[in-house]
Design a protein around this motif. Sequence first.
Motif, mmCIF file in Angstrom:
data_model
loop_
_atom_site.group_PDB
_atom_site.id
_atom_site.type_symbol
_atom_site.label_atom_id
_atom_site.label_comp_id
_atom_site.label_asym_id
_atom_site.label_seq_id
_atom_site.Cartn_x
_atom_site.Cartn_y
_atom_site.Cartn_z
ATOM 1 N N UNK A 529 0.808 -1.206 0.000
ATOM 2 C CA UNK A 529 0.000 0.000 0.000
ATOM 3 C C UNK A 529 0.847 1.265 0.000
ATOM 4 N N UNK A 530 2.128 1.160 0.264
ATOM 5 C CA UNK A 530 2.997 2.323 0.126
ATOM 6 C C UNK A 530 3.298 3.079 1.400
ATOM 7 N N UNK A 531 2.972 2.525 2.552
ATOM 8 C CA UNK A 531 3.293 3.188 3.813
ATOM 9 C C UNK A 531 4.700 2.765 4.226
ATOM 10 N N UNK A 532 5.687 3.567 3.856
ATOM 11 C CA UNK A 532 7.087 3.230 4.105
ATOM 12 C C UNK A 532 7.484 3.603 5.530
ATOM 13 N N UNK A 533 8.675 3.115 5.915
ATOM 14 C CA UNK A 533 9.211 3.422 7.248
ATOM 15 C C UNK A 533 9.449 4.923 7.386
ATOM 16 N N UNK A 534 9.966 5.546 6.347
ATOM 17 C CA UNK A 534 10.233 6.992 6.403
ATOM 18 C C UNK A 534 8.950 7.779 6.602
ATOM 19 N N UNK A 535 7.869 7.372 5.893
ATOM 20 C CA UNK A 535 6.596 8.073 6.056
ATOM 21 C C UNK A 535 6.038 7.877 7.457
ATOM 22 N N UNK A 536 6.170 6.685 7.975
ATOM 23 C CA UNK A 536 5.700 6.454 9.334
ATOM 24 C C UNK A 536 6.435 7.337 10.331
ATOM 25 N N UNK A 537 7.764 7.401 10.180
ATOM 26 C CA UNK A 537 8.576 8.132 11.146
ATOM 27 C C UNK A 537 8.424 9.646 11.013
ATOM 28 N N UNK A 538 8.247 10.129 9.796
ATOM 29 C CA UNK A 538 8.269 11.580 9.569
ATOM 30 C C UNK A 538 6.893 12.212 9.434
ATOM 31 N N UNK A 570 7.340 -0.852 16.288
ATOM 32 C CA UNK A 570 7.964 -2.168 16.134
ATOM 33 C C UNK A 570 8.456 -2.369 14.707
ATOM 34 N N UNK A 571 7.687 -1.914 13.767
ATOM 35 C CA UNK A 571 8.090 -2.034 12.363
ATOM 36 C C UNK A 571 9.346 -1.213 12.085
ATOM 37 N N UNK A 572 9.367 0.009 12.626
ATOM 38 C CA UNK A 572 10.562 0.850 12.465
ATOM 39 C C UNK A 572 11.763 0.199 13.143
ATOM 40 N N UNK A 573 11.572 -0.347 14.336
ATOM 41 C CA UNK A 573 12.660 -0.993 15.069
ATOM 42 C C UNK A 573 13.238 -2.171 14.283
ATOM 43 N N UNK A 574 12.372 -3.027 13.779
ATOM 44 C CA UNK A 574 12.857 -4.180 13.007
ATOM 45 C C UNK A 574 13.605 -3.730 11.766
ATOM 46 N N UNK A 575 13.069 -2.743 11.112
ATOM 47 C CA UNK A 575 13.700 -2.280 9.878
ATOM 48 C C UNK A 575 15.076 -1.693 10.147
ATOM 49 N N UNK A 576 15.180 -0.861 11.161
ATOM 50 C CA UNK A 576 16.456 -0.211 11.450
ATOM 51 C C UNK A 576 17.502 -1.202 11.954
ATOM 52 N N UNK A 577 17.097 -2.150 12.763
ATOM 53 C CA UNK A 577 18.050 -3.150 13.237
ATOM 54 C C UNK A 577 18.588 -3.984 12.079
ATOM 55 N N UNK A 578 17.693 -4.376 11.215
ATOM 56 C CA UNK A 578 18.154 -5.132 10.039
ATOM 57 C C UNK A 578 19.090 -4.295 9.179
ATOM 58 N N UNK A 579 18.797 -3.025 9.061
ATOM 59 C CA UNK A 579 19.643 -2.142 8.256
ATOM 60 C C UNK A 579 21.025 -1.977 8.888
ATOM 61 N N UNK A 580 21.046 -1.828 10.204
ATOM 62 C CA UNK A 580 22.333 -1.670 10.883
ATOM 63 C C UNK A 580 23.177 -2.936 10.790
ATOM 64 N N UNK A 581 22.553 -4.077 10.872
ATOM 65 C CA UNK A 581 23.288 -5.331 10.733
ATOM 66 C C UNK A 581 23.869 -5.462 9.340
ATOM 67 N N UNK A 582 23.098 -5.071 8.359
ATOM 68 C CA UNK A 582 23.593 -5.142 6.987
ATOM 69 C C UNK A 582 24.743 -4.170 6.753
ATOM 70 N N UNK A 583 24.755 -3.064 7.490
ATOM 71 C CA UNK A 583 25.843 -2.078 7.367
ATOM 72 C C UNK A 583 27.047 -2.426 8.236
ATOM 73 N N UNK A 584 27.113 -3.658 8.805
ATOM 74 C CA UNK A 584 28.234 -4.161 9.612
ATOM 75 C C UNK A 584 28.484 -3.322 10.852
ATOM 76 N N UNK A 585 27.418 -2.792 11.398
ATOM 77 C CA UNK A 585 27.559 -2.068 12.656
ATOM 78 C C UNK A 585 27.297 -3.033 13.793
ATOM 79 N N UNK A 586 28.254 -3.055 14.794
ATOM 80 C CA UNK A 586 28.103 -3.971 15.919
ATOM 81 C C UNK A 586 28.077 -3.180 17.205
ATOM 82 N N UNK A 587 27.518 -3.760 18.183
ATOM 83 C CA UNK A 587 27.467 -3.145 19.504
ATOM 84 C C UNK A 587 28.642 -3.655 20.330
ATOM 85 N N UNK A 588 29.476 -2.744 20.995
ATOM 86 C CA UNK A 588 30.647 -3.127 21.787
ATOM 87 C C UNK A 588 30.198 -3.992 22.951
#
Length: 742
Positions: A529-538, A570-588
Amino acid sequence: MSKQSPLSTLIDTNPLVQTFEIGRFIGFAGPENAWKIYEALRRQDGKEVSIFVFEKRCAEKLHKPRRKETITEILRSSVRQLERFRHPRILQIVAPPEECPETLAFAAEALRGSLNNVISSNFMDIELKYGFLQITEAIQYLHYNARVIHRNVCPSSIFINKRGVWKLAGLEFVERCNDDETPIPCIAWTSRLPKMGQPGLDFIAPEIQKTSTCSTSADCFSLGLVIGAVFNGDSLIEANHSSSSYLKQMDQLESLLPGLLPKVPVQLQEALIRLLNKDPRARPSSQLLALIKYFSDPAVQALQFLDVISMKDPTQKASFYRGQLMDVIGMIPRKLWFSNIWPALQNEMRTQEVLASVLQPILFLIRESTREELDFILMPTFRFVFSQPKSIQATVTILENLNIILDKSLDESLKDEALPMLFAAFGSATVQVQQAALISTSLISVHLDEASIRRIIMPKTKQIYQACNQENKLTLSVLKCIEAILDKLDRSLVVDEVLPILYDVKLSDPDVVVEVVQIYRRMLLEKRQGLSINLMATRVLPSLLPQTVNPSLSLDQFSILVSTLQEMLDSIDRNQRNKLKLDHLTVIPVVKTNLRHQRSSELISSSQVKIDARKTSSAEDMVKRSDPPVQDNLNFLRVASPQGPYRRLSDNTMISNTLRVPTPTSINCDDTNLPIRRHSSIGPEGRKNSVAQVVEKSRQPTSASASAVNSRRSSVFQPGLLQQIGTGVYQLFTQSGASPSK
């Protein structure tokens, strides 16, 4: 209609066949069943009628030509009387009598047949109430308006039309009555006259046969015999054309009543007993009979009003259809819906003034009918309403109930007639019609194709919203319409048309807030339907979050709002976590140390702890020099100091430089007089204040190791002892090491 009777060969010469097409035979009527009744259609407009035919050859057995002509004249006169007495309860004549050498015929309203043909049928209680009351009113009209006596009230003179209305006819023997209700002379039944030229012997009043007089009460007695025959299934008197047999059975009539009354409704029993009284003065008049409690039935009264609805003005009609009929239509048996009510409603659909009112009972019939009844009885007439001119109220009523019609009908072609009306309503200049169109669309969305929604519904819905000036009721209808058609919109249409409307809606009314939330929720479930994460957040969350403190929301509405917001987060959280993992960002990771003293490990940050080889004290160094070297597998803690060299703590004890722990009350020392502990690794100039550690008695060791620990703790609180021991040992070894060199 097919011609199924030999009559067709006789009536071909009758002028009536030029106007009507004769159909099947349906029954007999009149004196000695002189009339034969046939179904027929008027050629001009296809109207259903009934054709009454008298075959003159039936009177040939009378031998005397004069008598034959007399019978024909009696029957001809009865038709003229029907034309004269116009009343809703009197049989209606459609075409006057036409005569030829073989037949006499006339056309009347469409009939099922005479009561004589169906007297043994199983009538419903309301049908009998309705029928008896109608015949009572017909007799009342003849007595008090036409001022005549019928003289032949019997089952063969009573007809039931296609609508189930009982009609009185058989006016062959009417007599003018006196204004003062006094009896008039009349001819008693006799075998010397043709039976076809006399009233039915089984239903005449006893005073006619005994005194050759009659009055209006004679018709009431005959009506009582008709009522008794209906409940009994046959006539109470069967004289077989014998006056003596009639008189004998009449004397026994009173003894027959106990066996008949159990079959008669309780509210009618007393009236029936009085009607069959041999004394004319004891019988109730037709006026009083119509007022008995048996006939005080709202459903019967509504059916009565329908019979005379054509005589009422539009205001009376509208009030009846909206009020009285709708109150009782559910009480009327289903059989009468289509026989009595529907024909009357059909005629009213052609009148714009009452169409909106008559739609109420019509829609009730549509809701309660079966699919077959809808398609074959109701729709052939009702479907023309879609295209004919209508009032605003009628249009709104049809649109708001269009889903009932389309959901039930099996006729797919019905949509081709109904949907153009819906599409035209979107362009109406009337707000009520626009709102009805939106409501209808939300209810019939399953019947709409994607092309119609994309090209007609959505653009016009947007136009209505832009022109409504944020009016709550119309805005809510727009949102409900959008929610209903959302599944049939593609992504681009949602992004370009739907989302701008949602962003623009003023979230002040609780119902509007919930409807917007519901639409967002559906978009959240359908990613296309086109409701993206950016639209939800902004865009979405900033507009919805303030509504969490809206005091107008109920608990249920608030719960819907909060749960939807949580799903978005929750949708934003899942999306951002997946994005950070794909960008090789790790938590110390956090370093965990297993220290002997848990209290000390909680006070020192894990980032300041480093495991290193243990440094020995001065005394241990001396012992190691004198003893053979042993492998040291012990590890000691080294605390990194921000000021320079490492600081060594004995027995892996970590003490923060910034932590001061007050000494136990048993040790009297101030914060400013903390004992000084000198480490052998630094000189006197490197002395630092150490912190005395207070340990609860319950945690102190009780063994020999505890003594050692206590001795070490004692050194902390006795500043001179450790210093003296260290100085003495140092001097001893210095002197022993210097002697050889000397």
